[in-house]
Design an enzyme around this catalytic site. Structure first.
Site, PDB file in Angstrom:
ATOM      1  N   GLU A 165       0.839  -1.205  -0.055  1.00  0.00           N
ATOM      2  CA  GLU A 165      -0.101   0.240  -0.155  1.00  0.00           C
ATOM      3  C   GLU A 165       0.716   1.156   0.118  1.00  0.00           C
ATOM      4  O   GLU A 165       1.724   1.392   1.004  1.00  0.00           O
ATOM      5  CB  GLU A 165      -0.808  -0.035   1.405  1.00  0.00           C
ATOM      6  CG  GLU A 165      -1.882   1.157   1.281  1.00  0.00           C
ATOM      7  CD  GLU A 165      -3.343   0.773   2.011  1.00  0.00           C
ATOM      8  OE1 GLU A 165      -3.471  -0.349   2.273  1.00  0.00           O
ATOM      9  OE2 GLU A 165      -3.733   1.815   2.551  1.00  0.00           O
ATOM     10  N   ARG A 178     -12.258  17.363  10.292  1.00  0.00           N
ATOM     11  CA  ARG A 178     -11.885  16.039  10.480  1.00  0.00           C
ATOM     12  C   ARG A 178     -10.487  16.122  11.416  1.00  0.00           C
ATOM     13  O   ARG A 178     -10.277  15.171  12.159  1.00  0.00           O
ATOM     14  CB  ARG A 178     -11.460  15.596   9.092  1.00  0.00           C
ATOM     15  CG  ARG A 178     -10.409  14.355   9.091  1.00  0.00           C
ATOM     16  CD  ARG A 178     -10.222  13.846   7.767  1.00  0.00           C
ATOM     17  NE  ARG A 178      -8.696  12.845   7.615  1.00  0.00           N
ATOM     18  CZ  ARG A 178      -8.197  12.241   6.566  1.00  0.00           C
ATOM     19  NH1 ARG A 178      -9.285  12.374   5.548  1.00  0.00           N
ATOM     20  NH2 ARG A 178      -7.222  11.805   6.696  1.00  0.00           N
ATOM     21  N   HIS A 187      -4.469  18.435   0.967  1.00  0.00           N
ATOM     22  CA  HIS A 187      -5.400  17.376   0.490  1.00  0.00           C
ATOM     23  C   HIS A 187      -6.218  17.848  -0.784  1.00  0.00           C
ATOM     24  O   HIS A 187      -7.591  17.505  -0.793  1.00  0.00           O
ATOM     25  CB  HIS A 187      -6.537  17.095   1.642  1.00  0.00           C
ATOM     26  CG  HIS A 187      -6.533  15.488   1.686  1.00  0.00           C
ATOM     27  ND1 HIS A 187      -6.476  14.787   0.678  1.00  0.00           N
ATOM     28  CD2 HIS A 187      -6.978  14.744   2.743  1.00  0.00           C
ATOM     29  CE1 HIS A 187      -6.498  13.451   1.146  1.00  0.00           C
ATOM     30  NE2 HIS A 187      -6.749  13.466   2.200  1.00  0.00           N
ATOM     31  N   ASP A 211      -2.596  13.863   7.955  1.00  0.00           N
ATOM     32  CA  ASP A 211      -2.182  12.863   7.721  1.00  0.00           C
ATOM     33  C   ASP A 211      -0.576  13.253   7.263  1.00  0.00           C
ATOM     34  O   ASP A 211      -0.069  14.083   7.916  1.00  0.00           O
ATOM     35  CB  ASP A 211      -2.737  12.584   6.264  1.00  0.00           C
ATOM     36  CG  ASP A 211      -2.923  11.093   5.732  1.00  0.00           C
ATOM     37  OD1 ASP A 211      -1.798  10.375   6.360  1.00  0.00           O
ATOM     38  OD2 ASP A 211      -3.689  10.638   4.910  1.00  0.00           O
ATOM     39  N   GLU A 260     -10.690   4.199   9.192  1.00  0.00           N
ATOM     40  CA  GLU A 260     -11.044   3.763   7.804  1.00  0.00           C
ATOM     41  C   GLU A 260     -11.526   2.499   7.693  1.00  0.00           C
ATOM     42  O   GLU A 260     -10.930   1.531   6.749  1.00  0.00           O
ATOM     43  CB  GLU A 260      -9.662   4.173   7.052  1.00  0.00           C
ATOM     44  CG  GLU A 260      -9.084   5.575   7.165  1.00  0.00           C
ATOM     45  CD  GLU A 260      -7.936   5.515   6.310  1.00  0.00           C
ATOM     46  OE1 GLU A 260      -7.067   4.868   6.238  1.00  0.00           O
ATOM     47  OE2 GLU A 260      -7.840   6.771   5.756  1.00  0.00           O
ATOM     48  N   GLU A 266       3.462   9.043  -0.634  1.00  0.00           N
ATOM     49  CA  GLU A 266       2.206   8.933  -1.224  1.00  0.00           C
ATOM     50  C   GLU A 266       1.756  10.167  -1.355  1.00  0.00           C
ATOM     51  O   GLU A 266       0.974  10.220  -2.752  1.00  0.00           O
ATOM     52  CB  GLU A 266       1.444   8.591   0.279  1.00  0.00           C
ATOM     53  CG  GLU A 266      -0.014   8.566   0.244  1.00  0.00           C
ATOM     54  CD  GLU A 266      -0.744   8.041   1.341  1.00  0.00           C
ATOM     55  OE1 GLU A 266      -0.303   7.892   2.427  1.00  0.00           O
ATOM     56  OE2 GLU A 266      -2.053   8.342   1.316  1.00  0.00           O
ATOM     57  N   LYS A 312       0.684  10.323  13.915  1.00  0.00           N
ATOM     58  CA  LYS A 312       1.284  10.792  12.783  1.00  0.00           C
ATOM     59  C   LYS A 312       1.710  12.273  12.965  1.00  0.00           C
ATOM     60  O   LYS A 312       1.262  13.021  13.954  1.00  0.00           O
ATOM     61  CB  LYS A 312       0.350  11.078  11.601  1.00  0.00           C
ATOM     62  CG  LYS A 312      -0.069   9.571  10.787  1.00  0.00           C
ATOM     63  CD  LYS A 312      -1.067   9.641   9.825  1.00  0.00           C
ATOM     64  CE  LYS A 312      -1.371   8.146   9.249  1.00  0.00           C
ATOM     65  NZ  LYS A 312      -1.969   8.151   7.921  1.00  0.00           N
ATOM     66  N   ARG A 340      -2.438   3.169  16.880  1.00  0.00           N
ATOM     67  CA  ARG A 340      -2.248   4.466  16.283  1.00  0.00           C
ATOM     68  C   ARG A 340      -3.550   5.402  16.560  1.00  0.00           C
ATOM     69  O   ARG A 340      -4.700   4.988  16.931  1.00  0.00           O
ATOM     70  CB  ARG A 340      -2.329   3.980  14.891  1.00  0.00           C
ATOM     71  CG  ARG A 340      -1.343   3.187  14.329  1.00  0.00           C
ATOM     72  CD  ARG A 340      -1.515   2.626  12.891  1.00  0.00           C
ATOM     73  NE  ARG A 340      -0.737   3.879  11.865  1.00  0.00           N
ATOM     74  CZ  ARG A 340      -1.565   4.404  10.806  1.00  0.00           C
ATOM     75  NH1 ARG A 340      -2.795   4.036  10.635  1.00  0.00           N
ATOM     76  NH2 ARG A 340      -0.902   5.038  10.049  1.00  0.00           N
TER      77      ARG A 340
HETATM   78  C1  BDP Z   1      -3.753   7.344   4.472  1.00  0.00           C
HETATM   79  C2  BDP Z   1      -3.477   6.284   3.542  1.00  0.00           C
HETATM   80  C3  BDP Z   1      -4.056   4.976   3.695  1.00  0.00           C
HETATM   81  C4  BDP Z   1      -3.325   4.459   5.007  1.00  0.00           C
HETATM   82  C5  BDP Z   1      -3.763   5.367   6.048  1.00  0.00           C
HETATM   83  C6  BDP Z   1      -3.082   5.042   7.261  1.00  0.00           C
HETATM   84  O1  BDP Z   1      -4.037   6.916   2.343  1.00  0.00           O
HETATM   85  O2  BDP Z   1      -3.574   4.291   2.637  1.00  0.00           O
HETATM   86  O3  BDP Z   1      -4.249   2.944   5.140  1.00  0.00           O
HETATM   87  O4  BDP Z   1      -3.365   6.758   5.686  1.00  0.00           O
HETATM   88  O5  BDP Z   1      -2.104   5.587   7.917  1.00  0.00           O
HETATM   89  O6  BDP Z   1      -2.972   8.557   4.512  1.00  0.00           O
HETATM   90  O7  BDP Z   1      -3.486   4.399   8.268  1.00  0.00           O
END
Ligand code: BDP
Length: 715
Positions: free
Chosen positions: A200, A368, A553, A397, A324, A425, A392, A357
């Site tokens: 990924e 958000r 974003h 993100d 997610e 990414e 993070k 996390r």
């Molecule tokens: C997002 C990514 C996704 C990851 C997610 C994460 O697009 O692919 O799974 O973060 O960190 O930014 O869990």
């Protein structure tokens, strides 16, 4: 799970570049080894300066390597590769240091000489802990010795890599007095690798872990990979994606993972697994995964016992829960602390930790980026001592630019570690050149003001400020089966910088960059300076042509190209006829209040908010006056055009390197920069043309006008 599906033409071009590079090599470069980038920063090129070579040799008449362990064997191998490359010979191994110019490597336990060094030395040695080391020049019984001393073989390995790095970067080794110890406990590379070997957000080919061939066949890459990590002091690896498939902890896969753990162990690298919170249901056929259910608890206990039978020194689990679409304790009306603590208690007897996390967001909130803080701050103090909250770097993100996450400083009684992204990414995948060392540094050296003045994010995550029982820094990494590991050769530089900063966040990211260049490309000053300049420009360029002034974003669903017109982008940039930006001030979503004073006031106030975060915190009119005297609209234009121009500057600097560095990597980066330039123009024009439909203002004539209209880009 999100997989990329995009830009086929780029892919084709990339393969073509690789092909052309290989053909060029076959035809014209028979005299020199093909530079495919596989060796990354451990190239150990011969020292060409004769004076320096003579100096190095005079300090390397013999080597006394004390102790016996698998790690000692790794050190021995590394010395052989290193010295054969750097000075084209391997000094003899001896048992006693009775010769001038001997390199002595050992612990007080394994080496009598080290045990008998003066108290001052031994005191320092004690203080560097289980992973630190000293590299010192000393006269002992009339002989000039270089001594690498540590308390463990792992410390010796790190010390050896440091010593070799000095020679790789052509530093003197005649009068050494080095003392090093890591600032955080877990320096961890997080793989987002799946069972089907897709990665990924990886972009560098198939996953390194060949699950079908394991446990019987072992790719050479496993050892090579561990060696690169170890050379930086990276001591842990999460083997699989945070969007975890439960089968990673099935008996079948534990056998395979244990082989990787065995290979990594001598390099001081521990394995972690990312687990799926629903595993008791998926693997154990239970009806629930409720963390407070007895059966669930029992299932995890048994599973963890099984795991530790296979991997006795497993580091622990990484968990993405209630995020997610991933399952988590919230489904059962339980908190994140309930979920994390249940696992922590089960891991505790094995000395394992849970990295939990904090990347959570949902539809509940209008903003958000508030959510992680709103959800986790009230839980401070409720987590077990072997839980580390993995946060993070920014509240959203891994965006090109965002402020640090306000959770750093908010969690005073909860171990909190930082998560960076090495893979690109949001920053051009395998196509764009962008050194991230400066970005990591920017966050690590951000003052949170959590305890009055100067409480850097780095100070917090290293446990200097609060009494954390565990500390860590994670980097989401992308190596794959690409010959050079990372596809774009410069992604290696971010991997390198991450490792070095994880060891010690106080280091200068540009000095680290210089080391990387010297080790990866050349020690020639002119070449070093040009590449350093490119790396310095790359970060701002990447922000300028994508998301300047705090925009964020606004990419496509794949996160590669621009899509300011998409519904998601609109929800972040909030552009309208009256202006642009997200109002997070006290009159908006009030997110500014998640920061300590004086940051709250600084971010809240239009006069004091840093302009590179202006649109992150505020919605302002198109004619809003910037410090430069420009209107906001003019300033936006200036940034977008500057970004493209900066890629042009990078190209000019790179082109001047033709013939000075190896043709293979020269040609590859040259072609990639062309793609980057084209993409930068696309970002610029797409964003400006779209925003223009709302601002109703012109792009002044002095700028080269977009070649196509908006519909072209929207297609
Ligand atoms: C997002 C990514 C996704 C990851 C997610 C994460 O697009 O692919 O799974 O973060 O960190 O930014 O869990």
């Amino acid at each position: 799970m999100v997989f990329k599906s995009r830009i086929l033409p780029h892919k084709v071009l990339f393969v073509l570049i690789l092909l052309l590079v290989s053909i060029g090599n076959i035809k014209g470069n028979t005299a020199r080894a093909f530079e495919d980038g596989y060796r990354m920063w451990l190239r150990y090129e011969i020292v060409k300066n004769n004076d320096l070579l003579r100096q190095y040799k005079s300090y390397l008449n013999a080597v006394v390597l004390n102790g016996s362990s698998e790690t000692i064997n790794v050190i021995k191998d590394e010395l052989e590769i290193g010295f054969k490359g750097l000075i084209s010979e391997m000094p003899d191994f001896k048992t006693t240091p009775d010769e001038d110019g001997t390199l002595v490597i050992g612990t007080p336990k394994s080496s009598k000489l080290i045990a008998s060094l003066n108290q001052k030395h031994l005191k320092k040695l004690k203080a560097v802990g289980s992973e630190g080391y000293l590299v010192t020049t000393k006269r002992v019984k009339g002989n000039k010795l270089t001594i690498i001393s540590a308390n463990t073989d792992r410390g010796l390995l790190y010390g050896t890599f440091h010593f070799l790095r000095l020679m790789q970067t052509r530093k003197p080794i005649s009068n050494l007095n080095i003392l090093e110890s890591p600032k955080v406990e877990y320096r961890i590379a997080n793989h987002w690798d799946n069972l089907d070997r897709s990665v990924e957000r990886g972009y560098a080919g198939l996953s390194l872990w060949d699950w079908e061939a394991l446990p019987d066949e072992k790719s050479d890459r496993y050892k090579a990979y561990a060696r690169f990590c170890s050379s930086l002091g990276i001591n842990s690896v999460v083997i699989n994606n945070v969007n975890a498939n439960a089968h990673f902890i099935s008996t079948e896969y534990l056998k395979k993972i244990s082989i990787l753990a065995n290979i990594f162990r001598p390099y001081g690298v521990k394995v972690f697994v990312a687990i799926n919170f629903n595993s008791p249901q998926t693997l154990g056929n239970l009806k629930t995964a409720d963390p407070l259910n007895q059966e669930v608890n029992k299932w995890w206990r048994q599973k963890v016992n099984e795991i530790y039978n296979f991997i006795p020194d497993l580091g622990g689990f990484l968990v993405k829960a209630d995020s997610e679409g991933q399952p988590g304790p919230n489904t059962y009306g339980r908190t994140h602390a309930d979920g994390a603590n249940m696992l922590a208690k089960v891991l505790k007897p094995h000395d394992g930790v849970v990295m939990w996390r904090a990347f959570v967001y949902g539809e509940k909130q209008k903003d958000r980026i508030r959510e992680a803080n709103d959800e986790f701050k009230p839980l401070d103090g409720k987590f077990d001592e072997n839980v580390i909250l993995q946060v993070k770097k920014g509240p959203l993100d891994f965006m090109p630019r965002e402020p640090f996450s306000p959770l750093f400083g908010a969690m005073k009684q909860t171990n909190t570690m930082i998560e960076f992204q090495i893979t690109q990414e949001y920053l051009g995948n395998e196509f764009h050149l962008l050194y991230k060392g400066g970005m990591y540094d920017e966050i690590l050296k951000s003052d949170t003001y959590a305890e009055g003045k100067q409480t850097y994010v780095g100070d917090i995550i290293s446990g200097k400020v609060y009494d954390y029982t565990h500390t860590g820094m994670a980097g989401v990494i992308n190596p794959g089966m690409a010959e050079n590991w990372t596809a774009h050769p410069f992604v290696q530089s971010s991997w390198y910088a991450f490792g070095r900063l994880a060891w010690d966040y106080n280091q200068d990211p540009w000095e680290i960059a210089e080391d990387w260049i010297a080790m990866t490309f050349s020690n020639d000053n002119a070449i070093k300076n040009s590449i350093l300049e490119i790396m310095k420009i790359s970060e701002e360029a990447g922000v300028n042509y994508r998301e300047p002034l705090g925009l964020t974003h606004i990419g496509t669903a794949s996160h590669y190209g621009p899509a300011p017109w998409s519904e998601r982008s609109k929800s972040f940039h909030r552009a309208s006829k009256d202006g642009i930006g997200f109002d997070r001030s006290k009159s908006g979503s009030k997110t500014v209040s998640q920061y300590y004073e004086p940051l709250e006031t600084r971010f809240n106030n239009l006069n004091t908010v840093p302009e590179d975060l202006l649109l992150w915190f505020h919605h302002v009119g198109w004619d809003y006056k910037m410090k430069s005297g420009n209107s906001l609209w003019e300033e936006l234009i200036e940034h977008y055009y500057l970004g493209v121009e900066q890629v042009g500057q990078m190209q000019v600097l790179w082109n001047a390197l033709e013939g000075k560095i190896d043709q293979e990597r020269f040609a590859m980066v040259d072609s990639l920069l062309k793609i980057q330039k084209k993409d930068a123009i696309e970002w610029r024009d797409s964003c400006l043309l779209y925003f223009q439909t709302l601002s109703g203002r012109e792009i002044p004539e002095k700028y080269e006008q977009p070649k196509y209209g908006l519909p072209h880009y929207m297609k």
